[in-house]
Structures are given as C-alpha cells and as structure tokens.
Design an enzyme around this catalytic site. Structure first.
Site, mmCIF file in Angstrom:
data_model
loop_
_atom_site.group_PDB
_atom_site.id
_atom_site.type_symbol
_atom_site.label_atom_id
_atom_site.label_comp_id
_atom_site.label_asym_id
_atom_site.label_seq_id
_atom_site.Cartn_x
_atom_site.Cartn_y
_atom_site.Cartn_z
ATOM 1 N N ASP A 100 0.833 -1.208 0.000
ATOM 2 C CA ASP A 100 0.000 0.000 0.000
ATOM 3 C C ASP A 100 0.870 1.262 0.000
ATOM 4 O O ASP A 100 0.650 2.189 0.774
ATOM 5 C CB ASP A 100 -0.950 -0.001 1.198
ATOM 6 C CG ASP A 100 -2.128 0.953 1.010
ATOM 7 O OD1 ASP A 100 -2.392 1.374 -0.137
ATOM 8 O OD2 ASP A 100 -2.780 1.281 2.018
ATOM 9 N N ILE A 101 1.846 1.287 -0.902
ATOM 10 C CA ILE A 101 2.684 2.471 -1.051
ATOM 11 C C ILE A 101 1.826 3.546 -1.719
ATOM 12 O O ILE A 101 1.251 3.324 -2.776
ATOM 13 C CB ILE A 101 3.921 2.186 -1.929
ATOM 14 C CG1 ILE A 101 4.716 0.991 -1.410
ATOM 15 C CG2 ILE A 101 4.785 3.437 -2.074
ATOM 16 C CD1 ILE A 101 5.380 1.186 -0.094
#
Length: 181
Positions: A58-59
C-alpha cells in the site's frame, strides 16, 4: 540532520505526502531536490523490506510521513505480507490503493515486490506533478459492477501519466519514475 538542508522543515514536519501534495502553501515550497531525497529514503525502506521477503502492498502518498528531521518514513504496514504467504490465485477484491496500483493488481492478480515498485513510481509522480496517477477505487467498483473491463480506462490514465513525465524537469527523476511504472 536534513532539516538544516532546506528551510521548510517546519512546514513539512509530521505531515504525509498526500497532505503536502494537496496543500498549496506546502506544495509551492517543494522542489525536485527535496522530493529526490524523500525518494531515496523510501527506496531504502523498500529495499530493506524486500530483502526480508516482505511486500508493503500500500505504497501511496498518504503512507509516507515526513519526520522532524525532514526524512521520509514509510508507515501503515496493516496489509504488508511476506511474499511467500500471498495467494497466487486470482482475486476479485483489490488490495491497497487503486490509483497507485498496477493493472495486474486491479485485475486480481497476486502482489509482489514489483507492485511496491510500481506504487513507489506513481507515488512520486503524484507528488511531482500534483496529480492522482490512475483510476480511482470508486471508478473500478463502478466498472466491475457494470461488468466493464478496467483495462481501457486504466491504459488511458497510464498513457496520460507516461506522457506527463516529460514535465518533470530533472531527467534522472523522470527516468527513475518511468522505469518503476
């Protein structure tokens, strides 16, 4: 500390990159050199994670905070997983944040280190160009509900993003982002 390198540390401190991207006062204080330093910080964090077999998954700008020294810090490991534990089966749900996800993930394919690298590139594109890089989660859900393919919408957004890279002044930053996405 890096805080001595640029005068805007107090403006950036304890804020995430999404807040900075969307704040006209903070955004006007950003320059490509500052963003490059933050890219190095996050690249180092990802290199460490990936070397231990972990994928963040979940960058995005909202998951990168700027600390009191002006360093970028990766946060929110809630959906991080060991690569070995990620299912290789096709999945109908989308993990992570759609605008920063590659097409393969949006089509339900398994995550891996390349997913993080793609999200890293789109995150910094978003910061440098002050734009959301791709289709939103809401758009994807609408397409799925109506049984429409995600690919044409995604590819249109992807082509726009790739063309827009030319507006990043620093050729090195442009090439790093291009190679990530």
């Amino acid at each position: 500390p890096r805080s001595t390198l640029f005068p805007y540390t107090t403006l950036f401190r304890s804020r995430d990159l999404a807040e900075l991207r969307d704040d006209p006062h903070a955004y006007s204080a950003l320059d490509e050199e500052t963003v490059r330093l933050w890219m190095i910080d996050i690249a180092d964090a990802l290199a460490y994670l990936h070397s231990t077999g972990i994928v963040h998954r979940d960058i995005k700008p909202g998951n990168i905070m700027i600390d009191s020294d002006g360093m970028a810090r990766l946060i929110d490991f809630g959906i991080a997983r060991r690569v070995s534990t990620i299912s290789r089966k096709k999945n109908s749900s989308t993990i992570g944040s759609a605008p920063y996800s590659p097409l393969e993930r949006l089509q339900g394919q398994a995550d891996g280190t390349q997913t993080d690298i793609y999200a890293y590139g789109t995150t910094f594109y978003s910061l440098l160009r002050r734009k959301i890089p791709s289709v939103s989660g809401r758009e994807i859900n609408t397409l799925r509900t109506s049984n429409q393919s995600i690919e044409p919408y995604y590819m249109n957004a992807y082509r726009t993003m790739m063309g827009d890279l030319e507006n990043i002044q620093d050729e090195g930053l442009r090439e790093i982002i291009r190679s990530c996405i």
